[in-house]
Design an enzyme around this catalytic site. Structure first.
Site, PDB file in Angstrom:
ATOM      1  N   ARG A   1      23.082 -10.655 -10.477  1.00 51.73           N
ATOM      2  CA  ARG A   1      21.986 -10.828 -11.437  1.00 51.73           C
ATOM      3  C   ARG A   1      21.448  -9.459 -11.886  1.00 51.73           C
ATOM      4  NH1 ARG A   1      16.932  -9.014 -12.370  1.00 51.73           N
ATOM      5  NH2 ARG A   1      16.561  -9.062 -10.133  1.00 51.73           N
ATOM      6  N   ASP A   2      20.779  -8.765 -11.006  1.00 48.82           N
ATOM      7  CA  ASP A   2      20.134  -7.509 -11.410  1.00 48.82           C
ATOM      8  C   ASP A   2      21.178  -6.494 -11.862  1.00 48.82           C
ATOM      9  OD1 ASP A   2      18.252  -5.597 -11.863  1.00 48.82           O
ATOM     10  OD2 ASP A   2      17.524  -5.468  -9.816  1.00 48.82           O
TER      11      ASP A   2
ATOM     12  N   HIS B   1      13.155  -3.074  -2.703  1.00 50.12           N
ATOM     13  CA  HIS B   1      14.116  -3.149  -3.814  1.00 50.12           C
ATOM     14  C   HIS B   1      14.083  -1.796  -4.536  1.00 50.12           C
ATOM     15  CE1 HIS B   1      15.939  -5.662  -7.214  1.00 50.12           C
ATOM     16  NE2 HIS B   1      15.634  -4.531  -7.828  1.00 50.12           N
TER      17      HIS B   1
ATOM     18  N   HIS C   1      15.780   1.257  -6.808  1.00 48.07           N
ATOM     19  CA  HIS C   1      16.798   1.761  -7.724  1.00 48.07           C
ATOM     20  C   HIS C   1      17.001   3.236  -7.406  1.00 48.07           C
ATOM     21  CE1 HIS C   1      17.306  -1.626 -10.708  1.00 48.07           C
ATOM     22  NE2 HIS C   1      16.405  -2.077  -9.862  1.00 48.07           N
TER      23      HIS C   1
ATOM     24  N   CYS D   1      17.535  -1.762 -15.623  1.00 49.34           N
ATOM     25  CA  CYS D   1      16.725  -2.852 -16.157  1.00 49.34           C
ATOM     26  C   CYS D   1      16.723  -2.732 -17.667  1.00 49.34           C
ATOM     27  CB  CYS D   1      15.298  -2.775 -15.609  1.00 49.34           C
ATOM     28  SG  CYS D   1      14.260  -4.075 -16.285  1.00 49.34           S
TER      29      CYS D   1
ATOM     30  N   ASN E   1      20.666  -0.311  -9.059  1.00 49.53           N
ATOM     31  CA  ASN E   1      20.107  -0.601  -7.740  1.00 49.53           C
ATOM     32  C   ASN E   1      20.839   0.241  -6.706  1.00 49.53           C
ATOM     33  OD1 ASN E   1      18.443  -3.313  -8.057  1.00 49.53           O
ATOM     34  ND2 ASN E   1      20.213  -3.412  -9.410  1.00 49.53           N
TER      35      ASN E   1
HETATM   36  P1  HMG Z   1       8.964 -15.558 -25.383  1.00 45.14           P
HETATM   37  O1  HMG Z   1       9.739 -15.213 -26.602  1.00 45.14           O
HETATM   38  O2  HMG Z   1       7.558 -15.074 -25.243  1.00 45.14           O
HETATM   39  O3  HMG Z   1       8.998 -17.139 -25.079  1.00 45.14           O
HETATM   40  O4  HMG Z   1       9.809 -15.036 -24.145  1.00 45.14           O
HETATM   41  P2  HMG Z   1       8.415 -18.361 -25.845  1.00 45.14           P
HETATM   42  O5  HMG Z   1       7.808 -19.257 -24.824  1.00 45.14           O
HETATM   43  O6  HMG Z   1       7.589 -17.932 -27.029  1.00 45.14           O
HETATM   44  O7  HMG Z   1       9.753 -19.062 -26.405  1.00 45.14           O
HETATM   45  C1  HMG Z   1      10.598 -18.446 -27.365  1.00 45.14           C
HETATM   46  C2  HMG Z   1      11.964 -19.116 -27.285  1.00 45.14           C
HETATM   47  O8  HMG Z   1      12.559 -18.848 -26.006  1.00 45.14           O
HETATM   48  C3  HMG Z   1      11.924 -20.627 -27.426  1.00 45.14           C
HETATM   49  O9  HMG Z   1      13.148 -21.026 -28.053  1.00 45.14           O
HETATM   50  C4  HMG Z   1      11.922 -21.106 -26.004  1.00 45.14           C
HETATM   51  O10 HMG Z   1      12.427 -22.412 -25.847  1.00 45.14           O
HETATM   52  C5  HMG Z   1      12.855 -20.088 -25.367  1.00 45.14           C
HETATM   53  P3  HMG Z   1      13.197 -21.394 -29.602  1.00 45.14           P
HETATM   54  O11 HMG Z   1      12.252 -22.545 -29.763  1.00 45.14           O
HETATM   55  O12 HMG Z   1      12.761 -20.152 -30.336  1.00 45.14           O
HETATM   56  O13 HMG Z   1      14.667 -21.725 -29.803  1.00 45.14           O
HETATM   57  N1  HMG Z   1      12.590 -19.947 -23.914  1.00 45.14           N
HETATM   58  C6  HMG Z   1      13.552 -20.021 -22.983  1.00 45.14           C
HETATM   59  N2  HMG Z   1      14.886 -20.214 -23.064  1.00 45.14           N
HETATM   60  C7  HMG Z   1      15.572 -20.237 -21.890  1.00 45.14           C
HETATM   61  N3  HMG Z   1      14.991 -20.064 -20.699  1.00 45.14           N
HETATM   62  C8  HMG Z   1      13.668 -19.871 -20.575  1.00 45.14           C
HETATM   63  C9  HMG Z   1      12.895 -19.853 -21.760  1.00 45.14           C
HETATM   64  N4  HMG Z   1      11.577 -19.677 -21.990  1.00 45.14           N
HETATM   65  C10 HMG Z   1      11.410 -19.753 -23.316  1.00 45.14           C
HETATM   66  N5  HMG Z   1      13.113 -19.684 -19.368  1.00 45.14           N
HETATM   67  C11 HMG Z   1      10.509 -15.090 -21.868  1.00 45.14           C
HETATM   68  C12 HMG Z   1       9.342 -15.184 -22.823  1.00 45.14           C
HETATM   69  C13 HMG Z   1       9.947 -14.973 -20.464  1.00 45.14           C
HETATM   70  C14 HMG Z   1      11.364 -16.345 -21.968  1.00 45.14           C
HETATM   71  C15 HMG Z   1      11.359 -13.854 -22.232  1.00 45.14           C
HETATM   72  O14 HMG Z   1      10.503 -12.750 -22.289  1.00 45.14           O
HETATM   73  C16 HMG Z   1      12.470 -13.594 -21.268  1.00 45.14           C
HETATM   74  O15 HMG Z   1      13.414 -14.352 -21.172  1.00 45.14           O
HETATM   75  N6  HMG Z   1      12.406 -12.478 -20.535  1.00 45.14           N
HETATM   76  C17 HMG Z   1      13.401 -12.200 -19.536  1.00 45.14           C
HETATM   77  C18 HMG Z   1      13.336 -10.792 -19.138  1.00 45.14           C
HETATM   78  C19 HMG Z   1      14.307 -10.500 -18.041  1.00 45.14           C
HETATM   79  O16 HMG Z   1      15.096 -11.319 -17.591  1.00 45.14           O
HETATM   80  N7  HMG Z   1      14.260  -9.247 -17.568  1.00 45.14           N
HETATM   81  C20 HMG Z   1      15.098  -8.764 -16.550  1.00 45.14           C
HETATM   82  C21 HMG Z   1      14.701  -9.245 -15.180  1.00 45.14           C
HETATM   83  S1  HMG Z   1      13.293  -8.389 -14.465  1.00 45.14           S
HETATM   84  C22 HMG Z   1      13.999  -7.121 -13.607  1.00 45.14           C
HETATM   85  O17 HMG Z   1      15.140  -6.836 -13.793  1.00 45.14           O
HETATM   86  C23 HMG Z   1      13.206  -6.434 -12.556  1.00 45.14           C
HETATM   87  C24 HMG Z   1      13.563  -6.915 -11.154  1.00 45.14           C
HETATM   88  O18 HMG Z   1      14.960  -6.813 -10.929  1.00 45.14           O
HETATM   89  C25 HMG Z   1      12.824  -6.076 -10.122  1.00 45.14           C
HETATM   90  C26 HMG Z   1      13.146  -4.591 -10.212  1.00 45.14           C
HETATM   91  O19 HMG Z   1      14.300  -4.215 -10.481  1.00 45.14           O
HETATM   92  O20 HMG Z   1      12.240  -3.819  -9.922  1.00 45.14           O
HETATM   93  C27 HMG Z   1      13.164  -8.364 -10.959  1.00 45.14           C
HETATM   94 MG    MG Z   2      16.243  -4.215  -9.721  1.00 45.04          MG
END
Ligand code: HMG
Ligand code: MG
Length: 300
Positions: free
Chosen positions: A14-15, A206, A208, A239, A248
């Site tokens: 995933r990450d 966690h 990086h 990220c 990571n």
């Molecule tokens: P948004 O655009 O604000 O969402 O995104 P919305 O509620 O306004 O919806 C917009 C559209 O997205 C709609 O579709 C929803 O149905 C759809 P449309 O009507 O336009 O066709 N939607 C979804 N589709 C699938 N799955 C869902 C979902 N929710 C809404 N769950 C949202 C908000 C949170 C969805 C968006 O910002 C997003 O997907 N962000 C993901 C970011 C991400 O994955 N980042 C990487 C992970 S974090 C990380 O890596 C750090 C970590 O590893 C720790 C570290 O490393 O330190 C954890």
């Molecule tokens: Mg990470």
């Protein structure tokens, strides 16, 4: 104080893969998870139920979970940002989820398009559903030792967030140094502050490796009794919302460190290096893992 056993939470599928230019198909991700399980890992983050428009690399995470539905011996957490993601994950059979918040407002906005307060409200809703369904919940906090947009981060703020996530039902809080800027004294101080809120046994670290400090930080944290460490095979990752952030810490590098310290982690180093070798061919770049590079040079 040093534990004799460390649980590695493998976050490569995933990450790691969420940041690769070359996406892997769901079938390839399933094969990777099976290989990681063969190498002894039992906690393997399997995907994300986020918007495929935001993170296309994680599209098909439902297929990944469904294909692995018989693997009851594995813990396969998946990232869930909101109720929609939760419902989709459950349709695919998720038994463990991870909500993911941030210690900085700007990162929260860039990563999940909402404020920290709004994210906590969403997670509260998700956690209530998960608890009712008997689903295990992990809680990430990103940017715990620095933010790419806001710079330094207040340790007390991170500890408060950890307490709030635990209160909602997160049984483990993963402290994410998303941009890899931490150094051991800070990592230790942060971990202690969070442990005083949620208990050391409920924390994972966690790191990086952007500034090459990840192993030093891990050592500092396990010296004070941390028993869970996140890592990604090959040192994959970064990220998408933290540009310049390196991968990571590599699972092989952590396993090599732990073996050197006489700490058990039930992962097979040779097999991990073999997985990294084939992944690096598939992804088209050399592994970030120092241990994998050294061992592959020796094999050649
Ligand atoms: P948004 O655009 O604000 O969402 O995104 P919305 O509620 O306004 O919806 C917009 C559209 O997205 C709609 O579709 C929803 O149905 C759809 P449309 O009507 O336009 O066709 N939607 C979804 N589709 C699938 N799955 C869902 C979902 N929710 C809404 N769950 C949202 C908000 C949170 C969805 C968006 O910002 C997003 O997907 N962000 C993901 C970011 C991400 O994955 N980042 C990487 C992970 S974090 C990380 O890596 C750090 C970590 O590893 C720790 C570290 O490393 O330190 C954890
Ligand atoms: Mg990470």
């Amino acid at each position: 104080m040093r534990p004799d056993q460390i649980r590695i939470v493998e976050v490569g599928p995933r990450d790691g893969l969420q940041n690769e230019a070359q996406p892997l198909t769901p079938q390839e991700r399933v094969a990777l998870i099976e290989q990681l399980a063969d190498a002894g890992l039992r906690d393997i983050e399997a995907g994300s139920f986020v918007s495929p428009r935001w993170v296309p690399q994680m599209a098909g995470s439902d297929e990944v979970l469904i294909a692995l539905s018989e693997r009851k011996d594995l813990r396969l957490p998946v990232l869930v940002p909101n109720k929609k993601g939760y419902e989709l994950s459950r349709v695919a059979g998720a038994r463990e989820i991870a909500v993911f918040g941030a210690a900085s407002e700007t990162f929260s906005q860039r990563n999940i398009n909402c404020s920290i307060a709004d994210s906590l409200a969403r997670f509260g809703e998700v956690c209530a559903l998960a608890k009712a369904d008997g689903v295990v919940i992990r809680g990430y906090i990103s940017c715990v030792l620095g933010c790419p947009y806001e710079g330094s981060v207040d340790i007390a703020q991170v500890a408060r967030l950890a307490a709030q996530l635990a209160e909602m039902g997160c049984s483990e809080i993963s402290l994410g140094d998303t941009i890899g800027v931490g150094t051991p004294d800070k990592a230790r101080a942060l971990t202690k502050a969070c442990a005083s809120e949620v208990g050391l046994d409920n924390l994972s670290v966690h790191f990086h490796d952007t500034y090459g400090q990840a192993l030093a930080n891990i050592l500092a944290c396990i010296e004070i009794g941390v028993t869970s460490v996140d890592a990604a095979v090959g040192g994959l990752g970064g990220c998408p919302y933290a540009s310049g952030s390196a991968g990571n810490v590599a699972t092989e590098d952590v396993v090599y460190l732990l073996e050197g310290l006489g700490i058990n982690c039930s992962a097979d180093l040779e097999q991990l290096v073999t997985i990294t070798e084939s992944l690096s061919h598939r992804l088209g770049h050399p592994p970030a893992s120092r241990v994998a590079r050294a061992q592959l040079a020796k094999r050649a």
